[in-house]
Design an enzyme around this catalytic site. Structure first.
Site, mmCIF file in Angstrom:
data_model
loop_
_atom_site.group_PDB
_atom_site.id
_atom_site.type_symbol
_atom_site.label_atom_id
_atom_site.label_comp_id
_atom_site.label_asym_id
_atom_site.label_seq_id
_atom_site.Cartn_x
_atom_site.Cartn_y
_atom_site.Cartn_z
ATOM 1 C CG HIS A 198 50.347 -76.713 -61.201
ATOM 2 N ND1 HIS A 198 49.585 -77.399 -62.036
ATOM 3 C CD2 HIS A 198 49.529 -75.583 -60.659
ATOM 4 C CE1 HIS A 198 48.308 -77.037 -61.942
ATOM 5 N NE2 HIS A 198 48.252 -75.858 -61.255
ATOM 6 N NE ARG A 305 50.788 -42.912 -58.755
ATOM 7 C CZ ARG A 305 50.431 -43.223 -57.303
ATOM 8 N NH1 ARG A 305 51.310 -43.997 -56.938
ATOM 9 N NH2 ARG A 305 49.518 -42.387 -56.639
ATOM 10 N NE ARG A 341 47.478 -44.005 -62.984
ATOM 11 C CZ ARG A 341 47.750 -43.344 -61.913
ATOM 12 N NH1 ARG A 341 46.836 -42.715 -61.380
ATOM 13 N NH2 ARG A 341 48.934 -42.596 -61.796
ATOM 14 C CD GLU A 438 42.477 -39.902 -61.216
ATOM 15 O OE1 GLU A 438 43.274 -39.789 -60.456
ATOM 16 O OE2 GLU A 438 42.779 -40.462 -62.302
ATOM 17 C CG ASN A 461 46.909 -39.065 -54.195
ATOM 18 O OD1 ASN A 461 46.555 -39.314 -53.111
ATOM 19 N ND2 ASN A 461 47.745 -39.959 -54.835
ATOM 20 C CG ASP A 462 44.722 -36.256 -59.388
ATOM 21 O OD1 ASP A 462 45.284 -35.101 -59.559
ATOM 22 O OD2 ASP A 462 45.328 -37.287 -60.042
ATOM 23 N NE ARG A 472 48.700 -34.983 -57.143
ATOM 24 C CZ ARG A 472 48.479 -36.261 -57.421
ATOM 25 N NH1 ARG A 472 47.547 -36.443 -58.087
ATOM 26 N NH2 ARG A 472 49.382 -37.190 -57.201
ATOM 27 C CB CYS A 509 44.462 -46.557 -55.298
ATOM 28 S SG CYS A 509 44.233 -45.391 -56.694
HETATM 29 C C1 PEP Z 1 45.060 -40.193 -57.117
HETATM 30 O O1 PEP Z 1 44.933 -39.350 -57.823
HETATM 31 O O2 PEP Z 1 44.612 -40.408 -55.936
HETATM 32 C C2 PEP Z 1 45.930 -41.426 -57.641
HETATM 33 C C3 PEP Z 1 46.281 -42.354 -57.083
HETATM 34 O O3 PEP Z 1 46.726 -41.332 -58.641
HETATM 35 P P1 PEP Z 1 48.138 -40.320 -59.132
HETATM 36 O O4 PEP Z 1 48.445 -39.869 -57.556
HETATM 37 O O5 PEP Z 1 49.106 -40.897 -59.898
HETATM 38 O O6 PEP Z 1 47.579 -39.013 -59.878
HETATM 39 MG MG MG Z 2 45.431 -39.268 -59.918
#
Ligand code: PEP
Ligand code: MG
Length: 588
Positions: A198, A305, A341, A438, A461-462, A472, A509
């Site tokens: 605490h 990450r 992750r 993803e 992203n993926d 990408r 994310c």
């Molecule tokens: C994604 O793929 O959106 C992601 C957050 O993972 P990374 O960009 O690390 O592949």
């Molecule tokens: Mg990814």
């Protein structure tokens, strides 16, 4: 300018501990040693007088604690101030004090001895518990014990120190921490105590930097010595050199500027005008970023990450090294959660072995690589579990494309848990397991996959790359990499709906969530948690506070029914104009 890492690597005058509360302080040390309490075990003749003395001491202790409790409520949030309320409740425990009084009557020994003995029994039960939380609570009870004894002996609390000192102590009770904060204590350093102590939580609440668990700082630091406390990294520098002072003064300046810029939005929640709260978590890519995350107003880390460690180290860390890294991370974020992750190795990211794949993005990446290299995967799982004793870690698996991958991963986690149990190591048995969605196959199977895990996170992203079959990172086809493509919007909508059907929390994310233009649409699609870069959090808060969920939902329904990227983009831009939302990106 050197980095923190270099400064600490070179420093021979450093003491390492746990980073319990962030901040950098340069100042003088005050060694706080607690008086040794002598406990009198002599016999008594006047039992009524002894019981009267006990009642008075308990009353006095209640008064003191009530005072501390009211200071705490002024300075901290209700939940944390509740620590003192819990202590007050012990003073009202009829069974405990009934026992104490019965023993005074039958054994005819000084009440202070019986108080000490009875309360120590309570503590022992807590100390032998395997829960670190309960172990920490045993220290709080110590405080109650000595408070009553001190009042039985009619002594006063000794804490008079000069203002603006760095308090160094073997350990600190919550009450010590709070009372020291009233003399503008600059920082706390303790030998004992973990991140869930605490005293550590209170330091964070009061914004007083703290490094705990140093083992022997109180022996190595002298009273009045000049020191630097780095509550971000968990180090103390004793008698710093000119160069070290210059470095830390520069860091202090940068922090100050950052805090001024952030202040306005930091305490504000992200809540739509019609009252829907959106959780904003932070994505962490490099260790140095955590400082920013802590000052960013983020509610924890939504994506850590972990493969960035491999990038930073250039090699694969062993179990102990990983445990250290994850424990530090969890402690820095405590009590907020951090979602670690599993290594997303492969694709365009770190490769451990020098092997070539003709199509790395479609090859041995993420969970596929990990399941092919089980001992490597198990090392990470064990390290994550070992660091999870503070119960604020979640574990997330990247690149899931089949349900079997989840089953296999769960099997490994079960194996690792059994091993740790056998080794009598502490971990969070209920650690939450999540997956990233993803890959299109996972998106389609969301309902079934969600039923297997505790949470899911959409990695746009993926997802965009695989849905649209577009690399990408390839400029030649970047026009096809469309966040606002109806394919992407409908897929997100589908994932959110399916996850909600299974009552499994879903977040997003990918970088898309950090594109402030996309935020109303994502909120309208039903997402209640977004994980974005720390630097964008405050701006996202500002945007979320300027539209209603009802309108955002209409926008999302409209976009889900659209045919082209352009149509959707136009609708989103119109939404910003109609709701008078400024589009400036990244205020920091
Ligand atoms: C994604 O793929 O959106 C992601 C957050 O993972 P990374 O960009 O690390 O592949
Ligand atoms: Mg990814």
């Amino acid at each position: 300018m050197k980095s923190f890492k270099e400064i600490y690597r070179e420093a021979e005058n450093k003491i390492a501990g746990l980073a319990a509360a962030p901040g950098i302080v340069i100042g003088r040390a005050h060694l706080f040693t607690k008086e040794k309490v002598e406990i009198n075990k002599s016999e008594i003749t006047d039992i009524d007088q002894a019981i009267n003395n006990l009642d008075e001491a308990v009353e006095k202790s209640k008064k003191e604690l009530n005072k501390i409790f009211s200071i705490a409520r002024e300075k901290m949030d209700e939940k944390r101030a509740g620590i003192f309320e819990a202590q007050l409740m012990i003073l009202d425990d009829p069974i405990l004090f009934g026992n104490i009084k019965d023993r005074i009557k039958t054994e005819k020994i000084q009440p202070e001895y019986i108080v000490s003995d009875e309360i120590s029994k309570y503590q022992e039960l807590m100390i032998i518990s395997s829960e670190s939380y309960l172990k920490e609570r045993a220290l709080d009870i110590e405080d109650i014990k000595f408070r009553i004894i001190r009042n039985l002996q009619k002594k006063r609390w000794q804490s008079r120190i000069e203002k603006e000192m760095i308090v160094i102590s073997e350990s600190l009770t919550p009450a010590d921490t709070l009372l020291f904060s009233r003399v503008d204590t600059l920082a706390f350093v303790t030998d004992h105590g973990g991140l869930t102590s605490h005293a550590a939580i209170i330091s964070r609440s009061l914004n007083i930097p703290a490094v705990v668990g140093t083992h022997n700082a109180s022996k190595m630091i002298e009273d009045g010595q000049s020191i630097i406390v780095d509550g971000f990294h968990g180090y103390i520098i004793t008698s710093p050199s000119e160069e070290q002072i210059e470095f830390f003064k520069y860091k202090q300046e940068r922090l100050k500027q950052l805090q001024v810029d952030l202040k306005e939005f930091k305490e504000k929640p992200a809540i739509t005008t019609d009252g829907r709260t959106i959780n904003l978590e932070a994505n962490v890519d490099v260790t140095g970023e955590i400082d920013v995350v802590i000052t960013s107003g983020a509610k924890g880390i939504g994506l850590y990450r972990s493969e960035q460690i491999l990038d930073e180290l250039g090699e694969y860390p062993n179990e102990e090294e990983q445990t250290n890294i994850y424990s530090k991370l969890a402690s820095r974020m405590y009590p907020d959660f951090c979602t670690i992750r599993a290594f997303d190795i492969g694709g365009d990211k770190f490769r451990l072995f020098d092997y070539r794949e003709p199509n790395p993005f479609l090859g041995l990446r993420g969970v596929r690589f990990l399941l092919e290299n089980k001992s490597l995967f198990k090392t990470q799982i064990r390290a994550v579990l070992k660091a999870s004793a503070t119960k604020n870690i979640k574990f997330m698996i990247p690149m899931i494309s089949t349900i079997e991958e989840i089953w296999e991963t769960k099997k490994l986690i079960t194996e690792c848990k059994a091993e740790l149990r056998k080794e009598k190591l502490e971990f969070d048995d209920k650690i939450k397991l999540g997956i990233m969605i993803e890959v299109p196959s996972a998106a389609i199977m969301t309902r079934e996959l969600a039923a297997e895990v505790d949470f899911i996170s959409i990695g746009t992203n993926d997802l965009i790359q695989y849905m649209m079959a577009v690399d990408r990172g390839n400029d030649l086809v970047s026009n096809l990499y469309q966040e606002f493509s109806p394919v992407n919007i409908r897929t997100i909508y589908h994932i959110v709906q399916e996850a909600k059907l299974q009552k499994v929390p879903v977040s997003l994310c990918g970088e898309m969530a950090a594109d402030t233009l996309a935020i109303p649409l994502l909120v309208g699609l039903g997402l209640e948690t977004l994980s974005i870069s720390a630097a964008t959090i405050l701006y996202a808060k500002k945007i979320i506070n300027s539209f209603s969920y009802e309108l955002a939902k209409k926008l999302a329904d409209d976009c889900v029914a659209s045919k082209t990227e352009k149509e959707i983009q136009d609708k989103v831009v119109k939404f910003f104009e109609e709701n008078n939302i400024t589009r400036t990106r990244n205020i920091i």
